[in-house]
Motif scaffolding. Structure first.
Motif, PDB file in Angstrom:
ATOM      1  N   PHE A 180       0.833  -1.208   0.000  1.00 21.82           N
ATOM      2  CA  PHE A 180       0.000   0.000   0.000  1.00 21.82           C
ATOM      3  C   PHE A 180       0.868   1.259   0.000  1.00 21.82           C
ATOM      4  CE2 PHE A 180       0.407  -1.904   4.210  1.00 21.82           C
ATOM      5  CZ  PHE A 180       0.978  -0.882   4.939  1.00 21.82           C
ATOM      6  N   HIS A 181       0.206   2.417   0.108  1.00 15.58           N
ATOM      7  CA  HIS A 181       0.895   3.708  -0.004  1.00 15.58           C
ATOM      8  C   HIS A 181       0.694   4.550   1.258  1.00 15.58           C
ATOM      9  CE1 HIS A 181       2.161   3.631  -4.267  1.00 15.58           C
ATOM     10  NE2 HIS A 181       1.114   2.837  -4.414  1.00 15.58           N
ATOM     11  N   PRO A 182       1.532   4.350   2.271  1.00 17.43           N
ATOM     12  CA  PRO A 182       1.381   5.178   3.471  1.00 17.43           C
ATOM     13  C   PRO A 182       1.783   6.628   3.264  1.00 17.43           C
ATOM     14  CG  PRO A 182       3.361   3.831   3.618  1.00 17.43           C
ATOM     15  CD  PRO A 182       2.623   3.383   2.393  1.00 17.43           C
ATOM     16  N   GLU A 183       2.441   6.898   2.130  1.00 16.07           N
ATOM     17  CA  GLU A 183       2.971   8.251   1.895  1.00 16.07           C
ATOM     18  C   GLU A 183       1.964   9.205   1.269  1.00 16.07           C
ATOM     19  OE1 GLU A 183       3.529   6.451  -2.192  1.00 16.07           O
ATOM     20  OE2 GLU A 183       3.252   5.793  -0.118  1.00 16.07           O
ATOM     21  N   VAL A 184       0.837   8.705   0.765  1.00 17.58           N
ATOM     22  CA  VAL A 184      -0.082   9.576   0.028  1.00 17.58           C
ATOM     23  C   VAL A 184      -1.300   9.955   0.867  1.00 17.58           C
ATOM     24  CG1 VAL A 184       0.642   8.562  -2.165  1.00 17.58           C
ATOM     25  CG2 VAL A 184      -1.428   7.725  -1.057  1.00 17.58           C
ATOM     26  N   THR A 185      -1.918  11.069   0.508  1.00 16.25           N
ATOM     27  CA  THR A 185      -3.158  11.532   1.114  1.00 16.25           C
ATOM     28  C   THR A 185      -4.303  11.320   0.126  1.00 16.25           C
ATOM     29  OG1 THR A 185      -2.871  13.770   0.258  1.00 16.25           O
ATOM     30  CG2 THR A 185      -1.893  13.289   2.419  1.00 16.25           C
ATOM     31  N   PRO A 186      -5.546  11.466   0.567  1.00 13.23           N
ATOM     32  CA  PRO A 186      -6.672  11.249  -0.354  1.00 13.23           C
ATOM     33  C   PRO A 186      -6.625  12.092  -1.623  1.00 13.23           C
ATOM     34  CG  PRO A 186      -7.464  11.288   1.905  1.00 13.23           C
ATOM     35  CD  PRO A 186      -6.012  11.664   1.960  1.00 13.23           C
ATOM     36  N   GLU A 187      -6.019  13.269  -1.557  1.00 13.98           N
ATOM     37  CA  GLU A 187      -5.971  14.139  -2.731  1.00 13.98           C
ATOM     38  C   GLU A 187      -5.253  13.486  -3.912  1.00 13.98           C
ATOM     39  OE1 GLU A 187      -7.460  16.164   0.453  1.00 13.98           O
ATOM     40  OE2 GLU A 187      -5.506  15.154   0.422  1.00 13.98           O
ATOM     41  N   ARG A 188      -4.346  12.590  -3.615  1.00 13.27           N
ATOM     42  CA  ARG A 188      -3.631  11.893  -4.694  1.00 13.27           C
ATOM     43  C   ARG A 188      -4.587  11.095  -5.560  1.00 13.27           C
ATOM     44  NH1 ARG A 188      -1.628  10.600  -8.531  1.00 13.27           N
ATOM     45  NH2 ARG A 188       0.269   9.416  -8.945  1.00 13.27           N
ATOM     46  N   GLN A 215      -9.079   9.011   6.731  1.00 15.77           N
ATOM     47  CA  GLN A 215      -7.775   9.670   6.806  1.00 15.77           C
ATOM     48  C   GLN A 215      -7.225   9.764   8.224  1.00 15.77           C
ATOM     49  OE1 GLN A 215      -7.574  13.603   5.078  1.00 15.77           O
ATOM     50  NE2 GLN A 215      -5.369  13.528   4.924  1.00 15.77           N
ATOM     51  N   GLU A 216      -8.055  10.063   9.192  1.00 18.56           N
ATOM     52  CA  GLU A 216      -7.554  10.236  10.559  1.00 18.56           C
ATOM     53  C   GLU A 216      -6.917   8.954  11.074  1.00 18.56           C
ATOM     54  OE1 GLU A 216      -9.094  11.616  15.016  1.00 18.56           O
ATOM     55  OE2 GLU A 216     -10.444  11.736  13.290  1.00 18.56           O
ATOM     56  N   ALA A 217      -7.601   7.830  10.892  1.00 23.34           N
ATOM     57  CA  ALA A 217      -7.067   6.557  11.375  1.00 23.34           C
ATOM     58  C   ALA A 217      -5.815   6.156  10.608  1.00 23.34           C
ATOM     59  CB  ALA A 217      -8.133   5.463  11.254  1.00 23.34           C
ATOM     60  N   ALA A 218      -5.828   6.363   9.289  1.00 22.00           N
ATOM     61  CA  ALA A 218      -4.671   6.005   8.480  1.00 22.00           C
ATOM     62  C   ALA A 218      -3.463   6.852   8.856  1.00 22.00           C
ATOM     63  CB  ALA A 218      -5.000   6.168   7.000  1.00 22.00           C
ATOM     64  N   THR A 219      -3.667   8.132   9.016  1.00 23.53           N
ATOM     65  CA  THR A 219      -2.564   9.030   9.349  1.00 23.53           C
ATOM     66  C   THR A 219      -1.923   8.647  10.676  1.00 23.53           C
ATOM     67  OG1 THR A 219      -3.544  10.864   8.107  1.00 23.53           O
ATOM     68  CG2 THR A 219      -1.925  11.435   9.802  1.00 23.53           C
ATOM     69  N   ALA A 220      -2.737   8.343  11.673  1.00 19.29           N
ATOM     70  CA  ALA A 220      -2.199   7.984  12.984  1.00 19.29           C
ATOM     71  C   ALA A 220      -1.316   6.747  12.899  1.00 19.29           C
ATOM     72  CB  ALA A 220      -3.347   7.759  13.971  1.00 19.29           C
ATOM     73  N   ALA A 221      -1.777   5.738  12.169  1.00 21.89           N
ATOM     74  CA  ALA A 221      -1.028   4.489  12.092  1.00 21.89           C
ATOM     75  C   ALA A 221       0.263   4.642  11.302  1.00 21.89           C
ATOM     76  CB  ALA A 221      -1.903   3.402  11.464  1.00 21.89           C
ATOM     77  N   TRP A 222       0.173   5.250  10.134  1.00 26.24           N
ATOM     78  CA  TRP A 222       1.351   5.295   9.262  1.00 26.24           C
ATOM     79  C   TRP A 222       2.368   6.337   9.710  1.00 26.24           C
ATOM     80  CZ3 TRP A 222       0.646   0.818   8.427  1.00 26.24           C
ATOM     81  CH2 TRP A 222      -0.528   0.282   7.921  1.00 26.24           C
ATOM     82  N   ARG A 223       1.922   7.359  10.434  1.00 23.26           N
ATOM     83  CA  ARG A 223       2.879   8.266  11.070  1.00 23.26           C
ATOM     84  C   ARG A 223       3.687   7.508  12.125  1.00 23.26           C
ATOM     85  NH1 ARG A 223       3.139  13.897  12.235  1.00 23.26           N
ATOM     86  NH2 ARG A 223       1.016  14.240  11.465  1.00 23.26           N
ATOM     87  N   THR A 224       3.012   6.650  12.874  1.00 26.98           N
ATOM     88  CA  THR A 224       3.697   5.832  13.871  1.00 26.98           C
ATOM     89  C   THR A 224       4.750   4.948  13.220  1.00 26.98           C
ATOM     90  OG1 THR A 224       1.811   5.814  15.387  1.00 26.98           O
ATOM     91  CG2 THR A 224       3.376   4.004  15.586  1.00 26.98           C
TER      92      THR A 224
END
Length: 239
Positions: A180-188, A215-224
């Protein structure tokens, strides 16, 4: 030795940069140097950085005719494995790690994944330096038709989805690959070509809306995960 820990990122396409993953590494004290291989830059023959980040792109790991920089990139992956230099591979990068380490990757595997997708974190992840303690299911943005079909024999399988089992894995102590792509945001997602998505049964606007909701849940996990990878890089350098 540089005063700042540095990771080399190999970028395979104009929109395939390190994105927020690179930003999180920087916030954690690790700077990212990008090689825009798609634009004529050649990856170095020797891995002199403190870590390696191999990003995604529309190629197979051995698609050397269309992407002549791939042999050099595979060499960097091999060097990272041999020398235990911390590595993180995203999509194509994860597939390349699998292939270099002895696994198998198949083109057009017949189970495309696009948009925010629930990724199941496996029990094996409980002892993993990056994936330990993550929620049992974490949303992640997918965008692929090629897939890993067999992990390297020594790999630790960390995460899965119903359509594409091998979503995350570790080789050795310091090399990770994800589909998957932890580096991208929904805008991509809004930059993706809507036509091929429709042919595969996906609506781009619906994919975008679902990714925004997750986005909130994804951001928290992949930032970790990114912050923990930065700590591995810093620890490997003695910083």
């Amino acid at each position: 030795m540089s005063e700042v820990a540095r990771v080399l990122a190999v970028q395979h396409g104009v929109n395939g940069g390190p994105g927020r993953f690179g930003e999180w590494l920087s916030e954690a004290g690790v700077e990212v140097d990008v090689v825009a291989a798609f634009d004529g830059a050649v990856p170095p023959s020797r891995l002199a950085h403190d870590g390696l980040l191999v990003l995604g792109g529309g190629y197979m790991p051995d698609d050397d005719e269309r992407a002549p920089w791939l042999p050099a990139t595979r060499s960097l992956v091999s060097q990272a494995l041999t020398r235990s230099v911390p590595m993180f591979g995203v999509c194509l990068g994860g597939q390349m790690l699998a292939a270099v380490a002895g696994g198998k990757v198949r083109a057009d595997a017949g189970a495309p994944e696009h948009g925010s997708t629930p990724v199941g974190v496996r029990a094996e992840a409980a002892g993993d330096p990056l994936f330990r303690g993550l929620p049992a299911v974490v949303p992640a943005i997918e965008h692929h038709v090629d897939a890993i079909t067999a992990l390297p024999s020594a790999a630790v399988w960390l995460a899965e989805t119903a359509r594409c089992p091998y979503q995350a894995f570790r080789v050795g102590h310091r090399a990770w690959g994800v589909q998957f792509h932890p580096e991208v945001t929904p805008e991509r997602i809004l930059q993706w070509d809507a036509g091929p998505l429709l042919e595969q049964g996906f609506d781009r606007e619906e994919l975008y809306a679902a990714a925004v909701a997750d986005q909130e849940a994804a951001t928290a996990a992949w930032r970790t995960v990114a912050t923990r990878f930065a700590a591995i890089v810093l620890g490997a350098t003695g910083r």
